[in-house]
Design an enzyme around this catalytic site. Structure first.
Site, PDB file in Angstrom:
ATOM      1  N   TYR A   1       5.200 -24.823  -0.181  1.00 23.44           N
ATOM      2  CA  TYR A   1       4.658 -24.212   1.025  1.00 23.44           C
ATOM      3  C   TYR A   1       4.429 -25.246   2.115  1.00 23.44           C
ATOM      4  O   TYR A   1       4.513 -26.448   1.872  1.00 23.44           O
ATOM      5  CB  TYR A   1       3.364 -23.457   0.730  1.00 23.44           C
ATOM      6  CG  TYR A   1       2.128 -24.304   0.518  1.00 23.44           C
ATOM      7  CD1 TYR A   1       1.987 -25.116  -0.602  1.00 23.44           C
ATOM      8  CD2 TYR A   1       1.102 -24.296   1.452  1.00 23.44           C
ATOM      9  CE1 TYR A   1       0.853 -25.886  -0.786  1.00 23.44           C
ATOM     10  CE2 TYR A   1      -0.044 -25.075   1.277  1.00 23.44           C
ATOM     11  CZ  TYR A   1      -0.161 -25.866   0.150  1.00 23.44           C
ATOM     12  OH  TYR A   1      -1.276 -26.641  -0.017  1.00 23.44           O
TER      13      TYR A   1
ATOM     14  N   LEU B   1      -0.120 -36.302  -1.189  1.00 24.57           N
ATOM     15  CA  LEU B   1       0.719 -35.619  -0.216  1.00 24.57           C
ATOM     16  C   LEU B   1       0.910 -36.516   1.011  1.00 24.57           C
ATOM     17  O   LEU B   1      -0.044 -37.141   1.470  1.00 24.57           O
ATOM     18  CB  LEU B   1       0.067 -34.297   0.202  1.00 24.57           C
ATOM     19  CG  LEU B   1       1.005 -33.409   1.012  1.00 24.57           C
ATOM     20  CD1 LEU B   1       2.089 -32.810   0.122  1.00 24.57           C
ATOM     21  CD2 LEU B   1       0.239 -32.302   1.715  1.00 24.57           C
TER      22      LEU B   1
HETATM   23  N1  PDD Z   1      -3.654 -28.996   2.920  1.00 26.54           N
HETATM   24  N2  PDD Z   1      -3.386 -33.556   0.707  1.00 26.54           N
HETATM   25  C1  PDD Z   1      -3.457 -32.326   0.161  1.00 26.54           C
HETATM   26  C2  PDD Z   1      -3.658 -32.202  -1.316  1.00 26.54           C
HETATM   27  C3  PDD Z   1      -3.341 -31.182   0.984  1.00 26.54           C
HETATM   28  O1  PDD Z   1      -3.393 -29.957   0.437  1.00 26.54           O
HETATM   29  C4  PDD Z   1      -3.182 -31.345   2.385  1.00 26.54           C
HETATM   30  C5  PDD Z   1      -3.037 -30.173   3.310  1.00 26.54           C
HETATM   31  C6  PDD Z   1      -3.123 -32.657   2.906  1.00 26.54           C
HETATM   32  C7  PDD Z   1      -2.920 -32.906   4.382  1.00 26.54           C
HETATM   33  O2  PDD Z   1      -1.615 -32.548   4.783  1.00 26.54           O
HETATM   34  P1  PDD Z   1      -1.291 -32.114   6.281  1.00 26.54           P
HETATM   35  O3  PDD Z   1      -1.883 -33.158   7.156  1.00 26.54           O
HETATM   36  O4  PDD Z   1       0.186 -32.103   6.312  1.00 26.54           O
HETATM   37  O5  PDD Z   1      -1.918 -30.762   6.509  1.00 26.54           O
HETATM   38  C8  PDD Z   1      -3.214 -33.735   2.038  1.00 26.54           C
HETATM   39  C9  PDD Z   1      -3.294 -27.805   3.631  1.00 26.54           C
HETATM   40  C10 PDD Z   1      -3.757 -27.752   5.032  1.00 26.54           C
HETATM   41  C11 PDD Z   1      -3.653 -26.573   2.834  1.00 26.54           C
HETATM   42  O6  PDD Z   1      -3.330 -26.561   1.679  1.00 26.54           O
HETATM   43  O7  PDD Z   1      -4.208 -25.618   3.383  1.00 26.54           O
END
Ligand code: PDD
Length: 281
Positions: free
Chosen positions: A32, A202
C-alpha cells in the site's frame, strides 16, 4: 465527499466490496501507499509512485498499471474526492484465488483499491509532543516493503498505548529502527541524525523530504545508527510520516527530552516543511 476506486469502478468507500478469497484478506498479500493531498495537489507524488513500484517488485507482483496510468488514476481520485486536505490510500493485493493456497496463482489479477478521505487540518497549536516508550522490534526483516500486513506494528502501538504512552520507538540490536508508523530523527549537538535506510525500516517519503529540506537550508544531517542510549540523551527527538508530518517527541521512557516541548531545530524544520507544501516538491 470521500470516494473509492475499486478495480475500475468508482463508488462510495462504504460500498466497496472485496472477495473473502482475496489474498489481501487471506494472507495479507499486498502492498500500500498513503499520500497527503494539500490544496488539491498530491504531496511528493513522484516519490510515492517510485516506492509503490519498489514494493510491487519486492513482493513479485506485476504492476497492473504503468506509472503514468497510476498518476492519472490518483489525480482522478483526488478530483472526484473533492476533499482538502485529504489522505489518499492505495492498496494493491495479489487478487482473488480459490482454493486458498500459499502458491501464487498463475494468472493473478491484482485487486486495486484507492480511497480519498478527509484529513484533519493540523493547526500548529494542536502539536503536543509525544510520550513514547522503547520496545524490541520483533517485526520481520523486510520493514522496507510497505506491506498491508501490519500486525506487529499494531501490536506494538497498542501495547504502548495500554501502558499509557502515545507510541513506541522500536529497537533492534540496540539501535533505533523507526516508530510503529513513522521514521525517527534526533538532534544531537546541533546535528540532525536519522537511522540509515536498511531492510529493517520503511524508507519514508517524509524522511527523505525532510533530509532534503534540512540540507538545502544548510543544516547538518547524518544518516547513521542511533543507539538506544543516544536516543534517551538526545536534545530533540521527532517522528516523520505522511500523517504526522514532522512531530516532536517530548518524553522517551518517562525521561524528558530537551525541556519536554518542541525544540528549536524542530521548529526550523517544521517551518521548512510547512513552506514546502505550497511549492510542489
Ligand atoms: N505510515 N515507517 C512506518 C512503519 C510507517 O508505517 C510509515 C508511514 C513511515 C513513514 O513513511 P512516509 O513518510 O512515507 O509516510 C515509516 C503511514 C502513513 C500509514 O501507515 O498510515
Amino acid at each position: 465527499m470521500a470516494i473509492a476506486y475499486l478495480n475500475g469502478e468508482w463508488m462510495q468507500p462504504e460500498d466497496a466490496r472485496v472477495s473473502v478469497f482475496d489474498r489481501g484478506f487471506m494472507f495479507g498479500d499486498g502492498i500500500y501507499e498513503v499520500m497527503a493531498v494539500y490544496d488539491g495537489e498530491v504531496f511528493t507524488l513522484d516519490q510515492h509512485l517510485t516506492r509503490l513500484q519498489r514494493s510491487l517488485d519486492a513482493i513479485r507482483l506485476d504492476s497492473p498499471h504503468t506509472s503514468e496510468e497510476w498518476r492519472t488514476l490518483i489525480l482522478e481520485a483526488v478530483a472526484r474526492g473533492e476533499e482538502n486536505p485529504a489522505y489518499l490510500y492505495l492498496q494493491v493485493t495479489r487478487g482473488v484465488a480459490s482454493p486458498r493456497n500459499h502458491v501464487y496463482p498463475a494468472a493473478a489479477s491484482p485487486t486495486v483499491l484507492i480511497t480519498v478521505m478527509h484529513a484533519p487540518v493540523l493547526e500548529r497549536t494542536d502539536i503536543v509532543p509525544l510520550k513514547v516508550v522503547t520496545k524490541a522490534d520483533f517485526r520481520w526483516g523486510r520493514g522496507d516493503i510497505k506491506v498491508v500486513s501490519l500486525i506487529a506494528n499494531g501490536l506494538l502501538k497498542n501495547e504502548a498505548i495500554a501502558e499509557g504512552y502515545d507510541d513506541a520507538i522500536l529497537i533492534r540490536d540496540g539501535e533505533v529502527t523507526e516508530s510503529t508508523a513513522a521514521n525517527v530523527f534526533i538532534v544531537s549537538n546541533g546535528v540532525i541524525v536519522t537511522p540509515p535506510k536498511s531492510n529493517f525500516l520503511l524508507h519514508g517519503i517524509t524522511r527523505g523530504h525532510v533530509i532534503e529540506l534540512a540540507q538545502a537550508a544548510g543544516l547538518v544531517v547524518e544518516e547513521r545508527a542511533i543507539s538506544e542510549s543516544e536516543l534517551l540523551g538526545a536534545d530533540e527527538v521527532w517522528v516523520t510520516s505522511t500523517g504526522q508530518e514532522v512531530w516532536p517527541v517530548g518524553q522517551v521512557n518517562g525521561q524528558v527530552i530537551g525541556n519536554g516541548s518542541a525544540g528549536v531545530v524542530w521548529q526550523s524544520v517544521d517551518d521548512l516543511f510547512q513552506g514546502s507544501k505550497r511549492i510542489s516538491p
